[in-house]
Design an enzyme around this catalytic site. Sequence first.
Site, PDB file in Angstrom:
ATOM      1  N   TYR A 135       0.831  -1.209   0.000  1.00  0.00           N
ATOM      2  CA  TYR A 135       0.000   0.000   0.000  1.00  0.00           C
ATOM      3  C   TYR A 135       0.870   1.265   0.000  1.00  0.00           C
ATOM      4  CZ  TYR A 135      -3.686  -3.266   1.441  1.00  0.00           C
ATOM      5  OH  TYR A 135      -4.570  -4.309   1.516  1.00  0.00           O
TER       6      TYR A 135
ATOM      7  N   LYS B 155       1.343   4.621  -2.711  1.00  0.00           N
ATOM      8  CA  LYS B 155       1.258   6.029  -2.310  1.00  0.00           C
ATOM      9  C   LYS B 155       2.533   6.788  -2.668  1.00  0.00           C
ATOM     10  CE  LYS B 155      -1.788   4.632   1.464  1.00  0.00           C
ATOM     11  NZ  LYS B 155      -1.892   4.275   2.893  1.00  0.00           N
TER      12      LYS B 155
END
Length: 935
Positions: A52, A56
């Site tokens: 994740y 980002k």
Amino acid sequence: MAPAEILNGREISAQIRARLKNQVTQLKEQVPGFTPGLAILLVGNRDDSNLYINVKLKAAEEIGIKATHIKLPRTTTESEVIKYITSLNEDSTVHGFLVQLPLDSENSINTEEVINAIAPEKDVDGLTSISAGKLARGDLNDCFIPCTPKGCLELIKETGVPIAGRHAVVVGRSKIVGAPMHDLLLWNNATVTTCHSKTANLDEEVNKGDILVVATGRPEMVKGEWIKPGAIVIDCGINYVPDDKKPNGRKVVGDVAYDEAKERASFITPVPGGVGPMTVAMLMQSTVESAKRFLEKFKPGKWMIQYNNLNLKTPDPSDIDISRSCKPKPIGKLAREIGLLSEEVELYGETKAKVLLSALERLKHRPDGKYVVVTGITPTPLGEGKSTTTVGLVQALGAHLYQNVFACVRQPSQGPTFGIKGGAAGGGYSQVIPMEEFNLHLTGDIHAFTAANNLVAAAIDARIFHELTQTDKALFNRLVPSVNGVRKFSDIQIRRLKRLGIEKTDPTTLTDEEINRFARLDIDPETITWQRVLDTNDRFLRKITIGQAPTEKGHTRTAQFDISVASEIMAALALTTSLEDMRERLGKMVVASSKKGEPVSAEDLGVSGALTVLMKDAIKPNLMQTLEGTPVFVHAGPFANIAHGNSSIIADRIALKLVGPEGFVVTEAGFGADIGMEKFFNIKCRYSGLCPHVVVLVATVRALKMHGGGPTVTAGLPLPKAYIEENLELVEKGFSNLKKQIENARMFGIPVVVAVNAFKTDTEAELDLISRLSREHGAFDAVKCTHWAEGGNGALALAQAVQRAAQAPSSFQLLYDLKLPVEDKIRIIAQKIYGADDIELLPEAQHKAEVYTKQGFGNLPVCMAKTHLSLSHNPEQKGVPTGFILPIRDIRASVGAGFLYPLVGTMSTMPGLPTRPCFYDIDLDPETQQVNGLF
């Protein structure tokens, strides 16, 4: 009905990212050196969390956001995580950060405590209790919204269907998605129903929704038949279910039965590719928004500052009573009001702080404000109120004309505070407060100067002693000791070798001749110019004998103590432009000559690095405030006779950046214009590169009467009758001195505003006469000032005149070229500024001029050490003396500070105590800890 239109989160998020990229590019163009910053804090090393985070980081890089991934090990404790969060809260380059959940630690960590440690203004994930509370209250413009609900809202808006008045159903009530989604839809004027695991007849509730947002974490829980025909369906679920057709044996599905739902909905998000990409895009959007808020808060412009209202009383109370009648605002609050970041300020209690030089680096691209110097005519022994005028002027500009304004003043010595002078922080209703802090230790800068100065003095005598009592070899072995059988030069010793032309770094390779040159400074005791210092008036230290203990083996010499502010270190600090520059200046300080006539510096002594360490905090300006709440920098306090008498360049430069291009910085030059102002221009401005806009020249009726032939004025005695009765003839005759000082100021190409500092014994006719004559003889304007009695309001006319003068044309120029011979530079100052016919270099001065020129110091500016009580060398000659030859009895060098100072007459550098010193009146109340009797 037709199948639902697909809300493609990838395409929509790509459009948002493109817009954000353009916004970031514009921000960087508008504010050179600025980049939005995002930090992601990970505890542990979970594979899914790293995945994740990488998504980002990639998004941030594409947009132009500087993203940092901070990894903490699984052994990290809760307190360690919170400590790291605190550092990110205070890091001005990080505009947003998040803690990646879950926290993978072998220690028990309270996730709620960790999240709530994040500063709300940096909570770009929108998960703190403060952010949640503001969202619940509808303060959408004053909080960050959790990224997934924010992304869902963007997808709903993308449909073009109005939200207001629609019935929205949210399935799920988590803190991250469900609960904030409810609040977000509510404040967008939908009627919202939240469903959860305990909701009865869930299918019926879902069927009511015009807008349906599902976030349950249960695969395909919501069936297609539950959905109201034509509804907008936003599926936040990411679930993995078995699928033999997939290579990895599983597939991703949402919380809604997609194939069924798309036949009844009007719009629907796919899984994957719907909400997921929007979550990342919203994180980037919040980060850019946080960066914009940061710039808005700290952009150049008018300060949002709270001023103090004065409660003026008559008859006028004492200075100390006035000072204590006004409670200072917390200095941290003032720092925020003027645009300083928390990490740029070191608090010393509630009323004083140090400002770090990093503020100057951050603001380096901001244009400077207007630069004003306050000086005066040749004063009476009582002083004419330059400090009071400086404070009154900034109070008028700030609290009354609402301009960004800073005062920059010198720090007073403690010696005179306990001696004959008493406290000094302005006066009346124009003071720096609290005056006790201003006049006593403040933040310890003068103690640091004292320690550094005396370390040099100790090093000089110790080096002479050791060279006299050791052979070359023994001396070398002690200077370069063997550690574990290896000798190694220190960095400062290698620099000395290079100055000597010895290009070697191995101590074992030096020849005997090179060892001799390296190890021996061969200081001539008769040439030592460096004295010990003390911040106390002590006449019995003016001449002493040192080295009388038996351990010094008879190596005595005559020496002296100076007052601490007479130290060259003080003058050097005031002219320093950076930490690196200070280190260089401290190293250059010449303390003596060798017996061969070569200069010996602090760098040769090996002490300059240690001096820098002692001075590392003293280089930071001290922030205080005036009675009316305007900011003041108190920094450095060099003598105005043997040094330049001006506060620090660093304080001025930081202040000029903070006030911005429309603001004002007002600084004060010591003594009269012929001394302090001349040195301000020719020395301080020469080194700083700053160009002043206005000269404020302070004059008084009593000083002009003295210059017109009035009786002698003596400190501590009542003024003679001539000074308290109207006498226009005496004033007009004494105007000659003011006229000359106006000419002196205009010689540098700067407009002059005369501030006529009024006393209650002055008449309007006398004040009007001074103003009229000043304007007739070249002043831009001349105004009466009553700031002592009225604070900023009494300097309002002066402030308005300064504003006008700052807009007037000017052509700043220095008085002399540094390449001129030393004698010529002295002559130019004597003839043009003092009005002398010529100068006379006495034999010692002539010799020193030749020596310093030979040593390479002839191109330094000149700092005249002359009486401040007359334009000439004779303090008894008032007005504008003519026909005199200025005698120069000696010339000395402050090489580190960066000037030569010719001595005109005898200069006392250690004041003495009078018969009745001020300390008779000073005491401390043991109950309140209030200082009494300081002034």
